[in-house]
Motif scaffolding. Sequence first.
Motif, PDB file in Angstrom:
ATOM      1  N   THR A  80       1.144  12.311   0.491  1.00  0.00           N
ATOM      2  CA  THR A  80       2.585  12.538   0.514  1.00  0.00           C
ATOM      3  C   THR A  80       3.138  12.426   1.927  1.00  0.00           C
ATOM      4  O   THR A  80       4.167  11.771   2.163  1.00  0.00           O
ATOM      5  N   ALA A  81       2.449  13.054   2.881  1.00  0.00           N
ATOM      6  CA  ALA A  81       2.889  12.996   4.277  1.00  0.00           C
ATOM      7  C   ALA A  81       2.838  11.573   4.807  1.00  0.00           C
ATOM      8  O   ALA A  81       3.744  11.128   5.535  1.00  0.00           O
ATOM      9  N   ARG A  82       1.792  10.840   4.434  1.00  0.00           N
ATOM     10  CA  ARG A  82       1.680   9.448   4.875  1.00  0.00           C
ATOM     11  C   ARG A  82       2.839   8.616   4.319  1.00  0.00           C
ATOM     12  O   ARG A  82       3.421   7.788   5.034  1.00  0.00           O
ATOM     13  N   PHE A  83       3.189   8.847   3.072  1.00  0.00           N
ATOM     14  CA  PHE A  83       4.295   8.112   2.456  1.00  0.00           C
ATOM     15  C   PHE A  83       5.618   8.419   3.156  1.00  0.00           C
ATOM     16  O   PHE A  83       6.409   7.508   3.434  1.00  0.00           O
ATOM     17  N   VAL A  84       5.851   9.684   3.475  1.00  0.00           N
ATOM     18  CA  VAL A  84       7.096  10.079   4.138  1.00  0.00           C
ATOM     19  C   VAL A  84       7.188   9.444   5.526  1.00  0.00           C
ATOM     20  O   VAL A  84       8.230   8.885   5.907  1.00  0.00           O
ATOM     21  N   VAL A  85       6.106   9.519   6.289  1.00  0.00           N
ATOM     22  CA  VAL A  85       6.109   8.984   7.653  1.00  0.00           C
ATOM     23  C   VAL A  85       6.307   7.468   7.651  1.00  0.00           C
ATOM     24  O   VAL A  85       7.153   6.924   8.370  1.00  0.00           O
ATOM     25  N   ASN A  86       5.512   6.762   6.822  1.00  0.00           N
ATOM     26  CA  ASN A  86       5.598   5.305   6.830  1.00  0.00           C
ATOM     27  C   ASN A  86       6.883   4.786   6.195  1.00  0.00           C
ATOM     28  O   ASN A  86       7.357   3.703   6.539  1.00  0.00           O
ATOM     29  N   SER A  87       7.461   5.566   5.277  1.00  0.00           N
ATOM     30  CA  SER A  87       8.704   5.134   4.643  1.00  0.00           C
ATOM     31  C   SER A  87       9.909   5.320   5.556  1.00  0.00           C
ATOM     32  O   SER A  87      10.941   4.676   5.355  1.00  0.00           O
ATOM     33  N   THR A  88       9.765   6.186   6.536  1.00  0.00           N
ATOM     34  CA  THR A  88      10.878   6.451   7.464  1.00  0.00           C
ATOM     35  C   THR A  88      10.619   5.786   8.811  1.00  0.00           C
ATOM     36  O   THR A  88      11.211   4.746   9.120  1.00  0.00           O
ATOM     37  N   ILE A  89       9.730   6.347   9.578  1.00  0.00           N
ATOM     38  CA  ILE A  89       9.421   5.786  10.895  1.00  0.00           C
ATOM     39  C   ILE A  89       8.846   4.375  10.764  1.00  0.00           C
ATOM     40  O   ILE A  89       9.105   3.501  11.600  1.00  0.00           O
ATOM     41  N   GLY A  90       8.082   4.157   9.716  1.00  0.00           N
ATOM     42  CA  GLY A  90       7.442   2.858   9.512  1.00  0.00           C
ATOM     43  C   GLY A  90       8.303   1.838   8.798  1.00  0.00           C
ATOM     44  O   GLY A  90       7.791   0.797   8.374  1.00  0.00           O
ATOM     45  N   LEU A 130      10.163   1.657   5.725  1.00  0.00           N
ATOM     46  CA  LEU A 130       9.815   1.407   4.317  1.00  0.00           C
ATOM     47  C   LEU A 130       8.349   1.021   4.124  1.00  0.00           C
ATOM     48  O   LEU A 130       7.992   0.414   3.106  1.00  0.00           O
ATOM     49  N   GLY A 131       7.516   1.352   5.105  1.00  0.00           N
ATOM     50  CA  GLY A 131       6.094   1.086   4.971  1.00  0.00           C
ATOM     51  C   GLY A 131       5.632  -0.222   5.556  1.00  0.00           C
ATOM     52  O   GLY A 131       4.437  -0.550   5.470  1.00  0.00           O
ATOM     53  N   ILE A 132       6.527  -0.983   6.155  1.00  0.00           N
ATOM     54  CA  ILE A 132       6.130  -2.258   6.754  1.00  0.00           C
ATOM     55  C   ILE A 132       5.181  -2.023   7.928  1.00  0.00           C
ATOM     56  O   ILE A 132       4.238  -2.791   8.157  1.00  0.00           O
ATOM     57  N   PHE A 133       5.417  -0.949   8.657  1.00  0.00           N
ATOM     58  CA  PHE A 133       4.525  -0.555   9.751  1.00  0.00           C
ATOM     59  C   PHE A 133       3.758   0.700   9.343  1.00  0.00           C
ATOM     60  O   PHE A 133       4.106   1.367   8.356  1.00  0.00           O
ATOM     61  N   ASP A 134       2.719   1.007  10.073  1.00  0.00           N
ATOM     62  CA  ASP A 134       1.822   2.094   9.683  1.00  0.00           C
ATOM     63  C   ASP A 134       1.626   3.104  10.816  1.00  0.00           C
ATOM     64  O   ASP A 134       0.517   3.270  11.334  1.00  0.00           O
ATOM     65  N   PRO A 135       2.684   3.808  11.215  1.00  0.00           N
ATOM     66  CA  PRO A 135       2.524   4.817  12.260  1.00  0.00           C
ATOM     67  C   PRO A 135       1.719   6.024  11.792  1.00  0.00           C
ATOM     68  O   PRO A 135       1.159   6.760  12.601  1.00  0.00           O
ATOM     69  N   ALA A 136       1.626   6.225  10.469  1.00  0.00           N
ATOM     70  CA  ALA A 136       0.908   7.397   9.948  1.00  0.00           C
ATOM     71  C   ALA A 136      -0.566   7.374  10.339  1.00  0.00           C
ATOM     72  O   ALA A 136      -1.147   8.425  10.630  1.00  0.00           O
ATOM     73  N   SER A 137      -1.171   6.191  10.363  1.00  0.00           N
ATOM     74  CA  SER A 137      -2.593   6.121  10.713  1.00  0.00           C
ATOM     75  C   SER A 137      -2.847   6.601  12.131  1.00  0.00           C
ATOM     76  O   SER A 137      -3.829   7.297  12.402  1.00  0.00           O
ATOM     77  N   GLY A 169       8.611  -4.626  -5.121  1.00  0.00           N
ATOM     78  CA  GLY A 169       7.265  -4.084  -5.057  1.00  0.00           C
ATOM     79  C   GLY A 169       6.255  -4.987  -5.743  1.00  0.00           C
ATOM     80  O   GLY A 169       5.130  -5.167  -5.257  1.00  0.00           O
ATOM     81  N   THR A 170       6.645  -5.570  -6.875  1.00  0.00           N
ATOM     82  CA  THR A 170       5.756  -6.485  -7.584  1.00  0.00           C
ATOM     83  C   THR A 170       5.460  -7.716  -6.749  1.00  0.00           C
ATOM     84  O   THR A 170       4.310  -8.177  -6.670  1.00  0.00           O
ATOM     85  N   VAL A 171       6.481  -8.251  -6.099  1.00  0.00           N
ATOM     86  CA  VAL A 171       6.299  -9.419  -5.222  1.00  0.00           C
ATOM     87  C   VAL A 171       5.383  -9.063  -4.050  1.00  0.00           C
ATOM     88  O   VAL A 171       4.483  -9.834  -3.683  1.00  0.00           O
ATOM     89  N   ALA A 172       5.588  -7.880  -3.466  1.00  0.00           N
ATOM     90  CA  ALA A 172       4.751  -7.450  -2.342  1.00  0.00           C
ATOM     91  C   ALA A 172       3.304  -7.275  -2.768  1.00  0.00           C
ATOM     92  O   ALA A 172       2.373  -7.639  -2.028  1.00  0.00           O
ATOM     93  N   GLU A 173       3.104  -6.739  -3.956  1.00  0.00           N
ATOM     94  CA  GLU A 173       1.737  -6.570  -4.467  1.00  0.00           C
ATOM     95  C   GLU A 173       1.064  -7.922  -4.642  1.00  0.00           C
ATOM     96  O   GLU A 173      -0.111  -8.094  -4.303  1.00  0.00           O
ATOM     97  N   GLY A 174       1.812  -8.900  -5.169  1.00  0.00           N
ATOM     98  CA  GLY A 174       1.259 -10.238  -5.311  1.00  0.00           C
ATOM     99  C   GLY A 174       0.926 -10.857  -3.965  1.00  0.00           C
ATOM    100  O   GLY A 174      -0.131 -11.489  -3.801  1.00  0.00           O
ATOM    101  N   GLY A 175       1.812 -10.670  -2.983  1.00  0.00           N
ATOM    102  CA  GLY A 175       1.543 -11.179  -1.649  1.00  0.00           C
ATOM    103  C   GLY A 175       0.324 -10.530  -1.026  1.00  0.00           C
ATOM    104  O   GLY A 175      -0.478 -11.191  -0.349  1.00  0.00           O
ATOM    105  N   ASP A 213       0.834  -1.210   0.000  1.00  0.00           N
ATOM    106  CA  ASP A 213       0.000   0.000   0.000  1.00  0.00           C
ATOM    107  C   ASP A 213       0.864   1.255   0.000  1.00  0.00           C
ATOM    108  O   ASP A 213       0.527   2.258  -0.635  1.00  0.00           O
ATOM    109  N   ASN A 214       1.973   1.210   0.719  1.00  0.00           N
ATOM    110  CA  ASN A 214       2.853   2.372   0.800  1.00  0.00           C
ATOM    111  C   ASN A 214       3.435   2.723  -0.565  1.00  0.00           C
ATOM    112  O   ASN A 214       3.615   3.904  -0.898  1.00  0.00           O
TER     113      ASN A 214
END
Length: 269
Positions: A106-116, A118-125, A188-194, A82-83
């Motif tokens: 954009t802000a959600r992407f920045v937060v989750n890509s750093t604190i989260g 690479l987006g594995i976690f979702d602190p932005a929510s 990213g393609t593998v993650a999308e499939g998963g 999703d990220n």
Amino acid sequence: MASGHAALRAVSKLGAAASLLALAACGTPPVQTGTNDPQEQVNRERHEFNKRFDTALVKPVSQGYGRVVPGPVRTGVNNFADNLDLPGDALNGVFQGRPVAALENTARFVVNSTIGVLGIFDPASSMGLRGKPTDFGETLYTWGVGEGQYVEHPFFGPSTERDTYGAIVDYATNPVRLLVPSPERSIGTVAEGGSKLGDRYEYSDTIDSVLYESADSYAQTRLLYLQNRRYALGGGGEASGDDFIDPYADAGGAAPADFIDPYEDSNAQ
């Protein structure tokens, strides 16, 4: 020479902006109602192919994926996938004239890509940045482009002409796909499939009831897709048909927020 190239780039940007403004001036059309499916016979053949593909591969693989991969890991894969969509969502927000949505994505992407991570976690929510998912199909809708015919694609499932073109543009212009080099791009393609396998596992009962327990799974899939998509665009328009079973009858025609259509496309968007 450099100044000439700069001038050409400026003219190109002005031309693109003018084109966007001209398209936007067409105005948002009303959400379509009814069913526009002149290629129903072809679509039914594709639907049967998709059902066989689901029976032979997608469903058993998703069941194995769901049993072997722990829930928290599946959630992390979904979050990561999703990220990767967020830059495209932000770009479509700009095209749609929705700067607030673009900034939130954009802000959600920045937060989750750093604190989260690479987006594995979702602190932005938890920070109130839940994002505004969208796609170029919705962008075309805001520009006044009609829905067109209903179509079911092999492997990718139900869509419309407008959303089909939108999915192609989303794929071709996704900032992550364009900027991330290979072989990292394949992650990213593998993650999308998963993520898709995880959804197939999570919503297995609902999807099975539509595909394998409906009197007419094609008609039911078409109805659910069109209702869900039209509701997402804000209109609540419905498909029609005497032999359709409306699963939203008790909800006033509104698709539930957590509904996953049987073959959710990359339109899906």
